[in-house]
Design an enzyme around this catalytic site. Structure first.
Site, PDB file in Angstrom:
ATOM      1  N   LYS A  89     -28.718   9.271 -19.209  1.00 27.41           N
ATOM      2  CA  LYS A  89     -28.701   9.500 -20.667  1.00 27.41           C
ATOM      3  C   LYS A  89     -27.442   8.975 -21.350  1.00 27.41           C
ATOM      4  CE  LYS A  89     -31.929  10.587 -21.536  1.00 27.41           C
ATOM      5  NZ  LYS A  89     -33.038   9.615 -21.370  1.00 27.41           N
ATOM      6  N   SER A  90     -26.791   8.031 -20.690  1.00 27.97           N
ATOM      7  CA  SER A  90     -25.570   7.466 -21.273  1.00 27.97           C
ATOM      8  C   SER A  90     -25.816   6.128 -21.956  1.00 27.97           C
ATOM      9  CB  SER A  90     -24.521   7.281 -20.175  1.00 27.97           C
ATOM     10  OG  SER A  90     -24.251   8.502 -19.546  1.00 27.97           O
ATOM     11  N   ASN A 143     -30.620   2.235 -20.211  1.00 26.97           N
ATOM     12  CA  ASN A 143     -31.695   1.280 -20.490  1.00 26.97           C
ATOM     13  C   ASN A 143     -31.312   0.287 -21.583  1.00 26.97           C
ATOM     14  OD1 ASN A 143     -34.161   2.116 -18.763  1.00 26.97           O
ATOM     15  ND2 ASN A 143     -33.195   4.011 -19.444  1.00 26.97           N
ATOM     16  N   TRP A 144     -30.407   0.709 -22.430  1.00 26.00           N
ATOM     17  CA  TRP A 144     -29.888  -0.206 -23.455  1.00 26.00           C
ATOM     18  C   TRP A 144     -29.078  -1.309 -22.772  1.00 26.00           C
ATOM     19  CZ3 TRP A 144     -26.105   1.579 -27.959  1.00 26.00           C
ATOM     20  CH2 TRP A 144     -26.040   0.558 -28.911  1.00 26.00           C
ATOM     21  N   HIS A 177     -27.990   5.566 -10.843  1.00 26.94           N
ATOM     22  CA  HIS A 177     -27.395   6.795 -11.378  1.00 26.94           C
ATOM     23  C   HIS A 177     -26.637   7.529 -10.264  1.00 26.94           C
ATOM     24  CE1 HIS A 177     -29.371   6.578 -15.199  1.00 26.94           C
ATOM     25  NE2 HIS A 177     -30.555   6.975 -14.805  1.00 26.94           N
ATOM     26  N   ARG A 188     -20.578   8.121 -21.929  1.00 32.06           N
ATOM     27  CA  ARG A 188     -20.997   8.631 -23.241  1.00 32.06           C
ATOM     28  C   ARG A 188     -20.481  10.064 -23.365  1.00 32.06           C
ATOM     29  NH1 ARG A 188     -27.328   9.338 -25.379  1.00 32.06           N
ATOM     30  NH2 ARG A 188     -26.800   9.500 -27.598  1.00 32.06           N
ATOM     31  N   SER A 234     -29.289  14.783 -25.065  1.00 36.74           N
ATOM     32  CA  SER A 234     -30.294  13.775 -24.740  1.00 36.74           C
ATOM     33  C   SER A 234     -31.054  14.185 -23.472  1.00 36.74           C
ATOM     34  CB  SER A 234     -29.590  12.422 -24.548  1.00 36.74           C
ATOM     35  OG  SER A 234     -30.505  11.417 -24.237  1.00 36.74           O
ATOM     36  N   PHE A 240     -36.429  -2.222 -31.796  1.00 30.48           N
ATOM     37  CA  PHE A 240     -37.224  -3.151 -30.988  1.00 30.48           C
ATOM     38  C   PHE A 240     -37.545  -2.539 -29.620  1.00 30.48           C
ATOM     39  CE2 PHE A 240     -38.660  -6.802 -28.714  1.00 30.48           C
ATOM     40  CZ  PHE A 240     -39.315  -7.548 -29.687  1.00 30.48           C
ATOM     41  N   GLY A 277     -30.852   7.796 -30.717  1.00 27.94           N
ATOM     42  CA  GLY A 277     -29.950   6.646 -30.611  1.00 27.94           C
ATOM     43  C   GLY A 277     -28.754   6.723 -31.538  1.00 27.94           C
TER      44      GLY A 277
HETATM   45  P1  A3P Z   1     -30.795   9.914 -27.356  1.00 25.20           P
HETATM   46  O1  A3P Z   1     -31.669  10.792 -26.524  1.00 25.20           O
HETATM   47  O2  A3P Z   1     -29.532  10.594 -27.783  1.00 25.20           O
HETATM   48  O3  A3P Z   1     -31.514   9.289 -28.498  1.00 25.20           O
HETATM   49  P2  A3P Z   1     -30.605   6.354 -20.774  1.00 25.20           P
HETATM   50  O4  A3P Z   1     -31.141   4.982 -20.954  1.00 25.20           O
HETATM   51  O5  A3P Z   1     -29.346   6.404 -19.986  1.00 25.20           O
HETATM   52  O6  A3P Z   1     -31.648   7.300 -20.317  1.00 25.20           O
HETATM   53  O7  A3P Z   1     -30.133   6.852 -22.227  1.00 25.20           O
HETATM   54  C1  A3P Z   1     -31.054   7.176 -23.226  1.00 25.20           C
HETATM   55  C2  A3P Z   1     -30.321   7.324 -24.534  1.00 25.20           C
HETATM   56  O8  A3P Z   1     -29.916   6.019 -25.000  1.00 25.20           O
HETATM   57  C3  A3P Z   1     -31.182   7.926 -25.602  1.00 25.20           C
HETATM   58  O9  A3P Z   1     -30.308   8.697 -26.425  1.00 25.20           O
HETATM   59  C4  A3P Z   1     -31.689   6.680 -26.329  1.00 25.20           C
HETATM   60  O10 A3P Z   1     -32.126   6.910 -27.644  1.00 25.20           O
HETATM   61  C5  A3P Z   1     -30.429   5.818 -26.303  1.00 25.20           C
HETATM   62  N1  A3P Z   1     -30.752   4.394 -26.484  1.00 25.20           N
HETATM   63  C6  A3P Z   1     -31.599   3.632 -25.768  1.00 25.20           C
HETATM   64  N2  A3P Z   1     -31.683   2.383 -26.266  1.00 25.20           N
HETATM   65  C7  A3P Z   1     -30.860   2.361 -27.341  1.00 25.20           C
HETATM   66  C8  A3P Z   1     -30.505   1.351 -28.289  1.00 25.20           C
HETATM   67  N3  A3P Z   1     -31.031   0.132 -28.252  1.00 25.20           N
HETATM   68  N4  A3P Z   1     -29.617   1.681 -29.258  1.00 25.20           N
HETATM   69  C9  A3P Z   1     -29.088   2.920 -29.315  1.00 25.20           C
HETATM   70  N5  A3P Z   1     -29.379   3.917 -28.460  1.00 25.20           N
HETATM   71  C10 A3P Z   1     -30.257   3.637 -27.470  1.00 25.20           C
END
Ligand code: A3P
Length: 285
Positions: free
Chosen positions: A44-45, A48-49, A99, A121, A129, A222, A249
């Site tokens: 959750k940091s 995936n982004w 992880h 994060r 999250s 996107f 996000g």
């Molecule tokens: P939130 O639940 O606070 O919205 P992980 O990929 O480590 O599981 O993290 C998921 C978190 O990253 C989620 O946070 C998600 O919304 C946020 N996230 C994923 N893609 C993002 C992006 N393109 N821009 C901003 N936040 C993003």
């Protein structure tokens, strides 16, 4: 513990995706190659982004790959049975994700020149999250309240263990030249500069217009709509109604969820567990 998870060396793992034998084998025998690029995070940091950004840098902004292959096949999770199989058979430079806390990560990392990007994060936002994520997914015990999840989180009784140990463990490598630390907060504040920093770290030269494409295709909106990135392609038994990986996000959502008393209790434990850590590493301090 729950029917969905497993315990390995005191740490909770999603039970459907991995096995204790794999985790043992991985730590002792998985060979990290010098040409690998590894995204490591506490869940959750922004994992995936970062995967999306790396994939788009490698494709110079061309979205074909991110729109046709699920992210877990593009940058497989080392610790999952599925990901491990892909990585074992893969020739040439690999990109992968993990992880795992450092003490369970393949030991070969310590003698490897592989590039590691570690994303941190604010743990308060990680907690919020994670709370919403775990409640909507069948991968671990579901908390009934945020209060309950906070208790588990502070004890390290959540997926992949203690945030504090994860971060302290991995940041012990921060002086290495093949190790880059980024924060979710910096990524949000100045995504372009962070993408440029990642390009430099990976030794990739992109034109400004290619960077524009990376930014566009890795944007929250996107990614939310890209089924190869938003986890909507997970098997049905993993997710429940209303699940979305791309939830909000934003930075600081914890302020909408913690009570004053919870914030104070969290701070007290945070200060104790992170004592002696240089605050300049953490943009939320
Ligand atoms: P939130 O639940 O606070 O919205 P992980 O990929 O480590 O599981 O993290 C998921 C978190 O990253 C989620 O946070 C998600 O919304 C946020 N996230 C994923 N893609 C993002 C992006 N393109 N821009 C901003 N936040 C993003």
């Amino acid at each position: 513990m729950s029917e969905y998870s497993l315990l390995f060396e005191g740490i909770i793992f999603p039970g459907k995706g991995t096995k204790p034998e794999l985790l043992c084998e991985l730590r002792d025998n998985f060979v990290v190659k010098d040409e690998d690029t590894i995204t490591v995070t506490y869940p959750k940091s922004g994992t995936n982004w970062l995967i999306e950004i790396i994939c788009l840098i490698l494709s110079k902004g061309d979205p074909k790959w991110i729109q046709s292959v699920p992210n877990w096949d593009r940058s497989p999770w080392v610790e999952t049975t599925h990901g491990n199989k892909i990585l074992k058979d893969q020739e040439g430079p690999r990109i992968c994700t993990s992880h795992l806390p450092i003490h369970l990560f393949p030991k070969s990392i310590f003698s490897s020149k592989a590039k590691v990007i570690y994303v941190i994060r604010n743990p308060r936002d990680v907690l919020v999250s994670g709370y919403f994520f775990v409640r909507k997914m069948n991968i671990a015990k579901k908390p009934e309240t945020l209060e309950q999840y906070m208790e588990w989180f502070l004890q390290g009784n959540v997926l992949f263990g203690s945030w504090f140990e994860h971060v302290r463990g991995w940041l012990s490598l921060r002086e290495r030249e093949n190790f880059l630390v980024l924060s979710y907060e910096e990524l949000i504040k100045d995504t372009r500069s962070m993408v440029e920093k990642i390009c430099q770290f990976l030794g990739k030269k992109l034109k400004p217009e290619e960077i524009d494409l990376v930014l566009h295709y890795s944007s929250f909106q996107f990614m939310k709509e890209n089924k190869m990135s938003n986890f909507s392609m997970l098997p049905e038994d993993f997710i429940t109604e209303g699940f979305s990986l791309m939830r909000k996000g934003v930075v600081g959502d914890w302020k909408n969820h913690f009570t004053v008393a919870q914030a104070e209790a969290f701070d007290k434990i945070y200060q104790k567990k992170m004592a002696g850590y240089p605050p300049k590493l953490f943009p939320w301090e």
